[in-house]
Design a protein around this motif. Structure first.
Motif, short mmCIF file in Angstrom:
data_model
loop_
_atom_site.label_atom_id
_atom_site.label_comp_id
_atom_site.label_asym_id
_atom_site.label_seq_id
_atom_site.Cartn_x
_atom_site.Cartn_y
_atom_site.Cartn_z
N PRO A 269 0.81 -1.23 0.00
CA PRO A 269 0.00 0.00 0.00
C PRO A 269 0.84 1.28 0.00
CG PRO A 269 -0.27 -1.27 2.05
CD PRO A 269 0.47 -2.14 1.10
N ARG A 270 2.08 1.20 0.47
CA ARG A 270 2.92 2.40 0.53
C ARG A 270 3.73 2.64 -0.75
NH1 ARG A 270 2.00 5.52 5.26
NH2 ARG A 270 2.19 4.22 7.11
N ALA A 275 6.61 7.03 -3.72
CA ALA A 275 7.21 7.59 -4.93
C ALA A 275 6.58 8.93 -5.30
CB ALA A 275 7.08 6.61 -6.09
N ARG A 276 5.41 9.20 -4.76
CA ARG A 276 4.68 10.41 -5.14
C ARG A 276 5.54 11.65 -4.93
NH1 ARG A 276 -0.45 9.45 -2.72
NH2 ARG A 276 -0.49 7.85 -4.32
N GLY A 277 5.54 12.53 -5.93
CA GLY A 277 6.28 13.77 -5.81
C GLY A 277 7.75 13.66 -6.18
N THR A 278 8.22 12.44 -6.42
CA THR A 278 9.61 12.31 -6.86
C THR A 278 9.62 12.17 -8.38
OG1 THR A 278 9.80 9.91 -6.93
CG2 THR A 278 10.06 10.96 -4.77
N GLU A 279 10.80 12.29 -8.96
CA GLU A 279 10.89 12.15 -10.41
C GLU A 279 10.66 10.70 -10.85
OE1 GLU A 279 15.07 12.39 -11.74
OE2 GLU A 279 15.52 12.84 -9.63
N HIS A 280 10.60 9.78 -9.88
CA HIS A 280 10.43 8.35 -10.22
C HIS A 280 8.97 7.91 -10.18
CE1 HIS A 280 14.78 7.73 -9.90
NE2 HIS A 280 14.73 8.56 -8.88
N ALA A 308 11.95 -1.08 -9.53
CA ALA A 308 11.99 0.35 -9.81
C ALA A 308 12.33 1.09 -8.52
CB ALA A 308 10.64 0.81 -10.35
N PHE A 309 13.22 2.09 -8.65
CA PHE A 309 13.62 2.89 -7.50
C PHE A 309 12.53 3.92 -7.20
CE2 PHE A 309 16.34 6.60 -5.96
CZ PHE A 309 16.34 6.16 -4.65
N THR A 310 12.20 4.08 -5.92
CA THR A 310 11.10 5.00 -5.57
C THR A 310 11.58 6.44 -5.40
OG1 THR A 310 11.46 4.63 -3.22
CG2 THR A 310 9.83 3.22 -4.31
N GLY A 311 12.90 6.62 -5.35
CA GLY A 311 13.40 7.96 -5.08
C GLY A 311 13.45 8.28 -3.59
N ARG A 312 13.08 7.35 -2.77
CA ARG A 312 13.08 7.57 -1.31
C ARG A 312 14.06 6.65 -0.60
NH1 ARG A 312 10.42 12.40 -0.59
NH2 ARG A 312 8.34 12.32 -1.55
N HIS A 313 14.31 6.97 0.66
CA HIS A 313 15.21 6.16 1.48
C HIS A 313 14.55 5.84 2.81
CE1 HIS A 313 17.92 7.79 -1.51
NE2 HIS A 313 18.81 6.87 -1.16
#
Length: 821
Positions: A269-270, A275-280, A308-313
RNA sequence: GCCGAAGUGGCGGAACUGGCAGACGCGCCGGACUCAAAAUCCGGUGGCCGAAAGGUCGUGAGGGUUCGAGUCCCUCCUUCGGCACCA
C-alpha cells in the motif's frame, strides 16, 4: 457339481444383506456402551461420472477394514455420500446442456448402483449429498457461526481483470499477460472476496500433527505448507518522513548491518505513496501496473530480477544508515509484511537484484577463520559463522547475534521477535453457479448482514444461464438477488458468490453421525460418540488442502463448543494411484479401467480381490488385465474344493481339530494362515500378503485331499472365513453350504499358538556366509547338536576341508554360520 | 533449488526387528485329460557354467560396517510426488 456362478451368488447375498439391513448401524442409545464404536470412512466420491478402479481399491480397502472389525466385535459406522457441488459437474453441464442438478442426480444414481453391485457394506441410511439443500443449509449455518466468531471475513484481494471484457479472469485464462479471449493487456484489480481466517490456527494446525497417526509424508507436506519460520520484525522509517513506518520480517536479524537497500512488493500500500512527488513517480506506477498483470508463474519465469527505485530512502534502525527503497516483484505482498530489508551479501535473491541494479554488497558474517572468499560465496553460510562489520555485535556468533540484535531492537522499541507462517487465509468465494450460496445480504444501510438461521437454507436459484462470466452467474437471477434486509427491512441484495467445494467437504464426516437432524448440523453427543474418525482412507492428492481445511473446521467448531475433539481423523491411510498402460489413469488420457466390464465378466468378488492384490495399498500400482483372471481362478478353485468336500464328506464347521495323521500339515497351515491374515489385515494394512496366505492355504487343501474329513472341513471353513472381508458373497455362500449361517456375525478366527509352534525346523548352513546346505532339527535341539549336525553335512565338510573354524554362529531356528580360515 | 517416497526375475510384487532373495499372482515352457479345443490338474521357470552333484554371479551404481546387507552408514544416478523468489 455346479459351476461358480458369481452373478447369481452376488445377487442372492446382496438381497439378503439388504433385507436384513445388516449394514445399518444405528447410533448408540443414551447409556449404551460406546467403547466398541468404530468409524471407518473413505473420502467421498465426486459424482462427475462413473466409478473407476481407483475408487474400487479405495472403497474395498475400507470395506475389508469394516467387515474385519465387525467380526472382531466392533460396531462400525461405514457411511457414504457425494461431494456433489463443484466445477467438474458444472463444466460437464455447460457442455452437455444438462442442468448441473440433473446431471449430478443422474451420476449419483449410477454411482450408487455401482456401489451396491460391488457389495460394499455401506449404511445407506446415512447417505448424504453436499448439494442437497438439507445438507448445505448446515454448511451455511456453520459459515454464519464462523462469521460471528470473526473467522470468516471479506476483504479486497488482487485478481486479474480484463478491461475490455470487463471480467475477472482465472489465472489459466491469462496468457503472456493478455486476456485469452480478446488479447488485451490484463490489469491487476482488487475485488472483495471472502476468506476464512485459517492463519489464526497455524500454530495449532502444526502442533496437533503430533497427536494423529498419519503417514509421515502427509504430515511433512502439511508442515511445509504451514511453513513456520522464526525471526524478527524490524521497523524501518522513511528518511523524509519518520512517521512513515515500514516494518519487515526477517529470519536473519543477525545480518541487519548488511542491509544495503530496501524492497517493497508492488502491491504494497505504501509503494505508490512513497514515490509520489519524486521524479520516479511515473516509472514506479508503470512498474506496479505491469507486474500486477503477471501471474506468479510468469513472475518467476523472468530470467532477471526487475524493479523500480522510488526515489526515497529508509533509515536502518540499528545504525541510522539511509538505504534506498525499491519496488520489486520478487517480494511477495502476502508473506511477512510485504517489505524486506535486502542483505545481498547473505541472500541469493537480494544478491541477484543487487547485481542487476549495481547496488552495494556488504558482508556482515564470515566463517570463524575470517576468510571471506568470493563475493558470491558469502551467502553460503554455516554454523561457525561470526559477525563482522556489525558495530557492538561484531565478534558474536551468528546464533548469538540473532538473539542479541533482536533483544536490542525490543529494548529500543524498534522491533520484536516474531514468527511467520507461509500458510495464507483460505479464499473461499467463487464466482460460479454450482456451489453453496454464501448466506449474507448486502444492505445499503446496514452493510453485510447475515441471513437469519431460520431463513436457511438460502437456496440456489434455478437459472437458465450458469456459464461463468467473471462475476457470479447468480447475479443474473435478478428476482433472487433482490431481497430485503433482515435488519432494517429495506431493499438489499444477496451475496452472489458461492463457496469453494472444499467448504462442503470440511464437515461432512460429522454429518454422517446425525444425518437427519433438522435442528442443527448434528447433535454434539452423537458426534462425540463416533468421532474422531478411527480410520480415514483416501487418495494422497488430498494430503494438503482437504485435510488441512477439515482440521481447521474441526478446531474452529471445537472452540465454538460444537464438538469435543480437536482432530477429525485419528488414523489416515493414503492409497497410491493406479497406473494403466504405463500412465496415471485419467479420463483425459483415455486409459480409465471401469469396473463394470470386470464385474460383468468375473463378478464383484473377483474385482474386489484383485483391486487389493495389485500391490501394497499405499503405493502406486500398475493395473494388469491378466491379473484379474488369476483371482477368479482362485475363487473358482475354492468353490470346487469346498463343494467337493461337502459332497464327499457332508457339511460341518469344526471349532478345532487335532494336528495329527495325514492332515497334520494342513491343520498347521490353517493356523498359520489365520495368524498371517489377522496380522496383515489388522496391524499392517498389508491386504495383498494376507490374500497370499489364503492362496497358500487353498493350495494346501488341494494337496491334502486324503486328510481326515474333519481336518479338510476345518481348513475349508477357515479359508472361507478369512477371505470373507475381500469376497463376502462367495464366502457367505460357501459358509452356508458348509452348514453355517450369518458369516458376517461369526467371530474372526483365532490361531492356536500351540499349532503355530513346529517340532522340526530347517536350518540353513553357511560357511563364511555362503549357503552350503540345510539340516532339519528338532525345534528344541541344543546349539551343540545343531552345530554338530551342521558340520556333518557332506557339502559343508568339503568347504571346511583344510580349514579351521574360528567362529560359530547359531541363530536359533534359522541358520548356522561357520567362519573358517 | 528445497522436502519426501521409490528403484528386486519377462511383469505386479514378497522378504515384519540385519539371518536360506524372488512368497503369492500374471506370463511363459513341458506333461496329463480330450478326436480336438476350452476348462482343470501335475511339473518347471533369475543369469551363466555343468549330464548331474554342485559352482558362480545377482536386489539402480560405487564404497563402507558386519560372521552375515535388498534391509544399516557414506557418495552418486534414475523415476515419481509435494513445495517453489516465503526474506
Amino acid at each position: 457339481m455346479e459351476r461358480y456362478d458369481a452373478h447369481a451368488i452376488e445377487a442372492k447375498w446382496q438381497k439378503v444383506w439388504a433385507d436384513e439391513r445388516i449394514h445399518e448401524v444405528p447410533n448408540p442409545a443414551p447409556g449404551d456402551d460406546t467403547s466398541r464404536l468404530m468409524y471407518v470412512l473413505e473420502m467421498l466420491p465426486y459424482p462427475s461420472g462413473e466409478l473407476h478402479v481407483g475408487h474400487v481399491k479405495n472403497y474395498t480397502m475400507g470395506d475389508v477394514v469394516t467387515l474385519y472389525r465387525r467380526r472382531n466385535g466392533w460396531r462400525v459406522m461405514h457411511p457414504m455420500g457425494y461431494d456433489a457441488f463443484g466445477l467438474p459437474a458444472e463444466n460437464a453441464a455447460i457442455k452437455s446442456g444438462k442442468h448441473p442438478a440433473i446431471a449430478t442426480r443422474e451420476n449419483i444414481e449410477a454411482i450408487r448402483r455401482q456401489m451396491n453391485r460391488m457389495g460394499w457394506s455401506i449404511d445407506w441410511t446415512r447417505e448424504l449429498s453436499t448439494s442437497d439443500p438439507a445438507y448445505y443449509r448446515w454448511t451455511q449455518w456453520i459459515f454464519l457461526r464462523l462469521l460471528e466468531a470473526g473467522l470468516a471475513y471479506r476483504r479486497e484481494s488482487p485478481v486479474k481483470w480484463c478491461p475490455v471484457d470487463q471480467t475477472v479472469l482465472a489465472n489459466e485464462q491469462v496468457i503472456d499477460g493478455r486476456c485469452e479471449r480478446c488479447g488485451s493487456e490484463v490489469e491487476a484489480k482488487s475485488l472483495e472476496q471472502w476468506f476464512f481466517k485459517i492463519t489464526d490456527y497455524a500454530q495449532r494446525l502444526l502442533d496437533d500433527l503430533e497427536q494423529v497417526h498419519w503417514p509421515e509424508r502427509v504430515v511433512t507436506m502439511q508442515r511445509n505448507w504451514i511453513g513456520r519460520s522464526e525471526g524478527a520484525e524490524v521497523v524501518f522509517r522513511a528518511a523524509h518522513d519518520p512517521s512513515i513506518e515500514l516494518p519487515v520480517f526477517t529470519t536473519r536479524p543477525d545480518t541487519l548491518f548488511g542491509a544495503t537497500f530496501f524492497v517493497l512488493a508492488p502491491e504494497h500500500p505504501r509503494a505508490l505513496e512513497l514515490a509520489r512527488g519524486t521524479e520516479h513517480e511515473a516509472a514506479v506506477a508503470d512498474y506496479v501496473r505491469r507486474t500486477g498483470a503477471l501471474s506468479a508463474v510468469e513472475r518467476l519465469a523472468e530470467k532477471k530480477k526487475t524493479g523500480a527505485f522510488t526515489g526515497r530512502h529508509v533509515v536502518n534502525p540499528v545504525n541510522g544508515e539511509e538505504i534506498p527503497v525499491w519496488v520489486a516483484d520478487y517480494v511477495l505482498m502476502d508473506y511477512g509484511t510485504g517489505a524486506i530489508m535486502a542483505v545481498p551479501a547473505h541472500d541469493e535473491r537480494d544478491f541477484e537484484f543487487a547485481r542487476e541494479y549495481d547496488l552495494p554488497v556488504r558482508p556482515v558474517v564470515a566463517p570463524s577463520d575470517g576468510e571471506l572468499g568470493e563475493e558470491s560465496a558469502y551467502i553460503a553460510y554455516s554454523d561457525d559463522e561470526v559477525l563482522i562489520n556489525s558495530g557492538q555485535f561484531t565478534g558474536m556468533s551468528a546464533t548469538e547475534g540473532k538473539r542479541a540484535i533482536t533483544e536490542w531492537l525490543e529494548r529500543e522499541g524498534k522491533g520484536r521477535s516474531r514468527v511467520a507462517f507461509r500458510l495464507r487465509d483460505w479464499l473461499l468465494s467463487r464466482q460460479r453457479y454450482w456451489g453453496c450460496p454464501i448466506p449474507v445480504v448486502h444492505c445499503p444501510t446496514d452493510g453485510i448482514v447475515p441471513v437469519p438461521d431460520d431463513q436457511l437454507p438460502v437456496e440456489l436459484p434455478d437459472i437458465e444461464d450458469y456459464a461463468p462470466k467473471g462475476r457470479s452467474p447468480l447475479a443474473a437471477a435478478e428476482d433472487w438477488v433482490q431481497t430485503t434486509c433482515p435488519r432494517c427491512g429495506g431493499p438489499a441484495r444477496r451475496e452472489t458468490d458461492t463457496m469453494d467445494t472444499f467448504v462442503d467437504s470440511s464437515w461432512y464426516f460429522m454429518r454422517y453421525a446425525d444425518p437427519d437432524n433438522d435442528r442443527a448440523p448434528f447433535d454434539r453427543e452423537v458426534v462425540d460418540a463416533w468421532l474422531p474418525v478411527d480410520q480415514y482412507i483416501g487418495g494422497v492428492e488430498h494430503a494438503i488442502l482437504h485435510l488441512m481445511y477439515a482440521r481447521f473446521f474441526t478446531k474452529a467448531l471445537y472452540d465454538l463448543g460444537y464438538v469435543g475433539f480437536v482432530e477429525p481423523f485419528e488414523n489416515l491411510f493414503t492409497q497410491g494411484m493406479i497406473y494403466y498402460l504405463g500412465a496415471k489413469m485419467s479420463k483425459s488420457k483415455g486409459n480409465v479401467v471401469v469396473p463394470d466390464e470386470m464385474v460383468a465378466r468375473y463378478g464383484a468378488d473377483t474385482t474386489r480381490l484383485y483391486s487389493l492384490f495389485l500391490g501394497p495399498p499405499d503405493q502406486d500400482a500398475e493395473w494388469q488385465d491378466g491379473g484379474v483372471a488369476g483371482q477368479h481362478r482362485f475363487l473358482a478353485r475354492l468353490w470346487r474344493l469346498v463343494n467337493d468336500t461337502v459332497e464327499r464328506h457332508g457339511p460341518g464347521i469344526p471349532e478345532s481339530v487335532a494336528a495329527d495323521g495325514a492332515g497334520a500339515e494342513l491343520v498347521r497351515k490353517t493356523h498359520w494362515a489365520i495368524d498371517k491374515a489377522t496380522k496383515d489385515i489388522g496391524e499392517r494394512f498389508a491386504f495383498n500378503t494376507a490374500q497370499s496366505a489364503v492362496h497358500e492355504l487353498v493350495a494346501g487343501i488341494q494337496d491334502a485331499r486324503d486328510a481326515d474329513p474333519e481336518q479338510v472341513r476345518f481348513a475349508c471353513a477357515t479359508a472361507v472365513s478369512l477371505i470373507h472381508p475381500y469376497a463376502p458373497h462367495i464366502a457367505c455362500e460357501l459358509w452356508e453350504r458348509l452348514g453355517g449361517e450369518r458369516l458376517w456375525d461369526v467371530p474372526w478366527p483365532a490361531a492356536d499358538p500351540a499349532m503355530l509352534a513346529v517340532d522340526t525346523v530347517t536350518y540353513a548352513v553357511q560357511v563364511n556366509g555362503r549357503l552350503r546346505g540345510q539340516i532339519d532339527m528338532p525345534a528344541e535341539a541344543e546349539q551343540a547338536a545343531v552345530l554338530a549336525a551342521a558340520r556333518d553335512v557332506p557339502n559343508v565338510q568339503n568347504h571346511l576341508d583344510g580349514r579351521t573354524v574360528v567362529k560359530e554362529i547359531v541363530v536359533p531356528g534359522r541358520l548356522v554360520n561357520l567362519v573358517a580360515k
